[in-house]
Write an enzyme that holds these catalytic residues in place. Structure first.
Site, short mmCIF file in Angstrom:
data_model
loop_
_atom_site.label_atom_id
_atom_site.label_comp_id
_atom_site.label_asym_id
_atom_site.label_seq_id
_atom_site.Cartn_x
_atom_site.Cartn_y
_atom_site.Cartn_z
N LEU A 1 0.80 -1.18 -0.16
CA LEU A 1 -0.01 -0.01 0.09
C LEU A 1 0.68 1.35 -0.15
O LEU A 1 0.44 2.38 0.14
CB LEU A 1 -0.99 0.08 1.37
CG LEU A 1 -1.92 -1.00 1.42
CD1 LEU A 1 -2.75 -1.20 2.45
CD2 LEU A 1 -2.86 -1.11 0.02
N SER A 2 2.06 1.00 -0.27
CA SER A 2 3.02 2.09 -0.35
C SER A 2 3.25 2.89 0.96
O SER A 2 3.39 3.98 1.02
CB SER A 2 2.56 3.08 -1.55
OG SER A 2 3.53 3.86 -1.73
N SER B 1 5.91 3.14 2.70
CA SER B 1 7.21 3.85 2.41
C SER B 1 7.04 4.97 1.90
O SER B 1 7.62 6.20 2.69
CB SER B 1 8.31 3.24 1.82
OG SER B 1 8.33 1.76 1.49
N ALA B 2 6.35 5.36 0.82
CA ALA B 2 6.30 6.54 0.56
C ALA B 2 5.12 7.49 1.14
O ALA B 2 5.53 8.58 1.32
CB ALA B 2 5.56 6.58 -0.99
N ALA B 3 4.18 6.82 1.86
CA ALA B 3 3.49 7.67 2.81
C ALA B 3 4.32 8.34 3.85
O ALA B 3 3.98 9.43 4.21
CB ALA B 3 2.32 6.82 3.38
N ASP C 1 4.06 5.82 -6.37
CA ASP C 1 3.66 5.88 -4.88
C ASP C 1 3.32 7.48 -4.46
O ASP C 1 2.43 7.79 -3.91
CB ASP C 1 4.40 5.11 -4.19
CG ASP C 1 4.70 3.62 -4.61
OD1 ASP C 1 3.70 3.31 -5.32
OD2 ASP C 1 5.68 2.89 -4.05
C1 GLA Z 1 6.08 -0.67 -5.81
C2 GLA Z 1 6.86 0.48 -6.20
C3 GLA Z 1 6.10 1.26 -7.22
C4 GLA Z 1 5.63 0.44 -8.45
C5 GLA Z 1 4.89 -0.77 -7.78
C6 GLA Z 1 4.51 -1.64 -8.87
O1 GLA Z 1 4.93 -0.25 -5.07
O2 GLA Z 1 7.48 1.15 -5.08
O3 GLA Z 1 6.94 2.45 -7.81
O4 GLA Z 1 6.83 0.23 -9.14
O5 GLA Z 1 5.54 -1.44 -6.95
O6 GLA Z 1 3.57 -1.24 -9.80
#
Ligand code: GLA
Length: 404
Positions: A134-135, A137-139, A181
């Site tokens: 669910l990302s 890390s970016a959050a 993300d």
């Molecule tokens: C991870 C990566 C994203 C993307 C997805 C697959 O979430 O962080 O950048 O590549 O995988 O779509």
């Protein structure tokens, strides 16, 4: 254990910073950075494709206060042990598996982009990082960027924040991912589909066509939690680049550094025969996925739920068979989800090496779907299912500073 934040309101978060660091509660501010799903566009962001996303109503929170006097960052977490403490003038290098990598990476990224950080922060975070898909890390990366910017009076455009978060992940953490993300987390709007062109860094938030059936977002975790950088993620990116370089040579266009987004569909159709082995399968996935995104956005616009769902499930199939990123428990979950009553479509939510699968499900069937997925996954993977929640979510707005 999974913590999806969102429990408790702003007051206990503010109180936690006050108690821990002795700051005036009126100085405390909050950032809410949501998790995201990606209905279509698997593994094409790093090849400069167009991807789709939505933020969901589960988030990472960071309650923080500026510390003008000591130029340090001091943080504790309601989800992770220990304190992160470092000086802005001497940011330590990455420590594998340490949650302090994200604030350290955020400070490094801002400094490398020329921002003069005079003011540190103290803060307390909520929200897990370890689930994957669910990302998270970016959050959390975006949350630290927004907090440091607010503390230092910096005004940074969303596209610059996307690049800054990418610098945390690519530069500090060593993951060669694209901008899906942070773009999803920063740009999404409730009930809309965020369509992000990773080549031009432009985006559109697209309202659903009138006939689109109501849906809820079902998230099913696998229980696999390793960091993405320790999986085959970067190897797959390299295989895409090998394919792109061979295709570029075949077109006679010269150049040695290419991404698949630099190759047109016509060039791929004409020269796909030069590819063999893994690069051939990765390119087959990427070009088919780019087409699925185009068709899926059109389906969303005209309100064609069945076609949107069919494309999601086809995307999952291609991730397994051509991109070959499906860990076996994730493949089990994918198979369970797309054969569950009420599910329109399902795929890996993130990279597919760990984390979770996502499905769009009819609201009236959603609770039964959750129970059925839990039951079937417990049978398929008893050793993982106890630590593998199944949740229902809805779409939400992107990251923001929250007024007290
Ligand atoms: C991870 C990566 C994203 C993307 C997805 C697959 O979430 O962080 O950048 O590549 O995988 O779509």
């Amino acid at each position: 254990m999974l913590r999806m934040a969102e429990t408790g309101g702003t007051a206990p978060r503010i109180e936690a910073v006050h108690r821990r660091y002795g700051v005036d509660p009126r100085q405390v501010r909050l950032v809410r950075a949501p998790y995201r799903i990606c209905p279509l566009g698997a593994h094409i962001d790093h090849q400069l494709g167009t991807v789709t996303a939505m933020a969901i109503d589960r988030a990472v929170w960071l309650a923080f206060a500026p510390t003008p006097a000591d130029r340090r960052v001091r943080l504790t977490s309601r989800s992770f042990a220990g304190e992160v403490d470092f000086a802005l003038d001497a940011v330590p290098d990455r420590v594998d598996g340490d949650w302090g990598n994200f604030p350290r990476g955020a400070v490094r990224a801002l400094q490398a982009a020329g921002h003069d950080l005079r003011c540190g922060i103290v803060g307390v975070t909520d929200g897990g990082l370890a689930e994957g898909g669910l990302s998270s890390s970016a959050a959390i990366g975006v949350a630290y960027l927004l907090a440091l910017q607010a503390a230092n009076g910096l005004v940074v455009a969303p596209n610059d924040n996307i690049r800054l978060d990418q610098a945390i992940e690519n530069g500090y953490l060593g993951l060669r991912n694209g901008i899906l993300d942070p773009a999803a987390i920063l740009l999404s709007r409730r009930d809309q589909l965020t369509v992000i062109d990773c080549k031009t860094m432009t985006h559109e938030v697209v309202p659903a066509g009138a006939g689109l059936r109501p849906f809820r977002v079902l998230i099913a975790f696998s229980g696999l939690r390793q960091a993405l950088v320790s999986t085959d993620y970067n190897r797959r990116v390299g295989e895409c680049q090998q394919a792109a370089t061979a295709l570029l040579a075949a077109t006679g266009r010269g150049g040695t550094q290419a991404l698949l987004g630099h190759i047109t569909q016509e060039e791929y159709d004409a020269h796909a025969g030069v590819l063999t082995g893994p690069p051939s399968r990765r390119a087959a996935h990427v070009f088919a996925e780019m087409a699925r995104v185009r068709n899926g956005v059109a389906a969303w616009r005209r309100g064609d739920t069945a076609e949107l769902g069919r494309l999601m499930t086809a995307s999952g199939h291609s991730s397994i068979h051509n991109y070959e990123c499906g860990a076996p428990p994730l493949i089990d979950l994918y198979d369970i989800l797309h054969t569950t009553d009420g599910v329109y479509g399902a795929r890996f939510s993130g990279a597919g090496f760990r984390g979770c699968c996502v499905a769009l499900v009819a609201p009236e069937a959603a609770e039964d779907a959750v129970a059925s997925v839990r039951r079937r996954y417990a049978r398929a993977r008893p050793e993982l299912a106890a630590e593998a929640p199944v949740l229902l979510c809805d779409s939400d707005d992107g990251a923001r500073l929250v007024a007290q």
